[in-house]
Design an enzyme around this catalytic site. Sequence first.
Site, PDB file in Angstrom:
ATOM      1  N   ARG A   1       0.829  -1.223   0.000  1.00 46.51           N
ATOM      2  CA  ARG A   1       0.000   0.000   0.000  1.00 46.51           C
ATOM      3  C   ARG A   1       0.861   1.270   0.000  1.00 46.51           C
ATOM      4  O   ARG A   1       0.551   2.251   0.677  1.00 46.51           O
ATOM      5  CB  ARG A   1      -0.931   0.036   1.219  1.00 46.51           C
ATOM      6  CG  ARG A   1      -1.987  -1.011   1.214  1.00 46.51           C
ATOM      7  CD  ARG A   1      -2.927  -0.815   0.032  1.00 46.51           C
ATOM      8  NE  ARG A   1      -4.165  -1.552   0.232  1.00 46.51           N
ATOM      9  CZ  ARG A   1      -4.315  -2.843  -0.033  1.00 46.51           C
ATOM     10  NH1 ARG A   1      -3.326  -3.543  -0.550  1.00 46.51           N
ATOM     11  NH2 ARG A   1      -5.477  -3.434   0.182  1.00 46.51           N
TER      12      ARG A   1
ATOM     13  N   SER B   1     -10.528  -0.132   3.469  1.00 45.14           N
ATOM     14  CA  SER B   1      -9.698  -0.291   4.679  1.00 45.14           C
ATOM     15  C   SER B   1      -9.200   1.080   5.123  1.00 45.14           C
ATOM     16  O   SER B   1      -8.605   1.806   4.323  1.00 45.14           O
ATOM     17  CB  SER B   1      -8.475  -1.147   4.377  1.00 45.14           C
ATOM     18  OG  SER B   1      -8.857  -2.389   3.872  1.00 45.14           O
TER      19      SER B   1
ATOM     20  N   GLU C   1      -4.323   3.899   6.054  1.00 41.74           N
ATOM     21  CA  GLU C   1      -4.079   3.650   4.639  1.00 41.74           C
ATOM     22  C   GLU C   1      -4.678   4.813   3.840  1.00 41.74           C
ATOM     23  O   GLU C   1      -4.186   5.184   2.784  1.00 41.74           O
ATOM     24  CB  GLU C   1      -4.780   2.341   4.271  1.00 41.74           C
ATOM     25  CG  GLU C   1      -4.338   1.749   2.963  1.00 41.74           C
ATOM     26  CD  GLU C   1      -5.491   1.238   2.179  1.00 41.74           C
ATOM     27  OE1 GLU C   1      -5.905   1.923   1.223  1.00 41.74           O
ATOM     28  OE2 GLU C   1      -5.986   0.136   2.501  1.00 41.74           O
TER      29      GLU C   1
END
Length: 341
Positions: A168, A242, A337
């Site tokens: 990520r 997320s 994130e």
Amino acid sequence: MKILQDYDLATLNTFGISARAKFLTEVGSLAELEELFTLPEFKQNKKIFLGSGSNVLFTKDFEGLVILNKLKGIKILKAGAEVGKDFVLIKAMGGEVWHNLVIFAVDRGYWGIENLSLIPGTVGAAPMQNIGAYGAELANVLENVESIEIATGNKRIFTKEECELGYRDSIFKNKLKNKYFISAITLKLSKKEKKNISYKILSDHIEKNKIQIERSKDISNAVCQIRRSKLPDPKVIGNAGSFFKNVFVEDAKIKEMLSIYPHMPYFKENGMTKIPAGWLIEQSGWKGKRIGNVGVHEKQALVIVNHGGANGAEIKNLAEQIVASVLAKFGLELIPEVNLI
Ligand code: EPU
């Protein structure tokens, strides 16, 4: 090009957060992109580029220029000898919806991005955070990224290696944050079967439902079914997928935790071990909890939701409370994130 003023961003981020941008414009062609760099509103303000706003949280009004990437187009590049007969190069413009690119690929029988079906967001945002799901990530198929340097307007092509992709993560979130606008990406997909169904939740779903996997589209459909069953649809309830990254943990810490929580899920990845942040959050008692307008999704604790009318500060506040309780219980720090603006 039109420049709008004092624009409400509520429909331009999947959290559905109402925050105002001082200026807003959209770029629909390469000619408009060139024009953008000459505008006083561009030169004199701080700016952010936005795809479909599926990975941002506006914590306050944005006192600058928001630029929407609406560059469209997906095409198969003439395969040069260097990609060989088993592969195909596909170039997609940054403003395309990511899932439309997946459909383009699986409809033609190409392999490589079917596990990434239904990830919200645009093509231009994909390399930013090296999107990933169900055992696959963009890094496996990315060939290059075309971009424009914001300070100079110069074009630059980044090879995959130059993008410094991680979990990520990429150079565009770090060293080069806000320095480049991503105009297009090229992927190298396989014409030959290359199925990747080792991710447990995916293989369990395929087995349980007796799904025959013959085409990349079959995997894509299975992934869509799983995602729809677990992840809230932002059109129905505001969220950005997320909210936190999963947590990489040292072996000694894993051992220590397994002695207390023998059923703790964990995964090995690139020689490191990752604990699902969703599990840590659930164990800390947050799953399905609601505080005012915001809450933690009842089926996936990694997802923070806007039950309606929330502002960015409320979501940030909930996220901070979650971080504090996971830190207190497990001694592990959750990292968002989602990009906080
Ligand atoms: N888990 C829980 N409780 C929860 C959620 C998860 O205990 O509330 C545990 C379960 O043990 C489960 C494990 O976590 O087996 C993994 O769960 P899941 O497969 O749902 O994936 P994840 O690790 O929570 C990541 C990505 C998702 C991606 C899925 C599937 C991150 C930060 N998130 O979530 O990506 O869809 O894997 O591959 O890596 C996104 O980035 O927005 C996103 C949704």
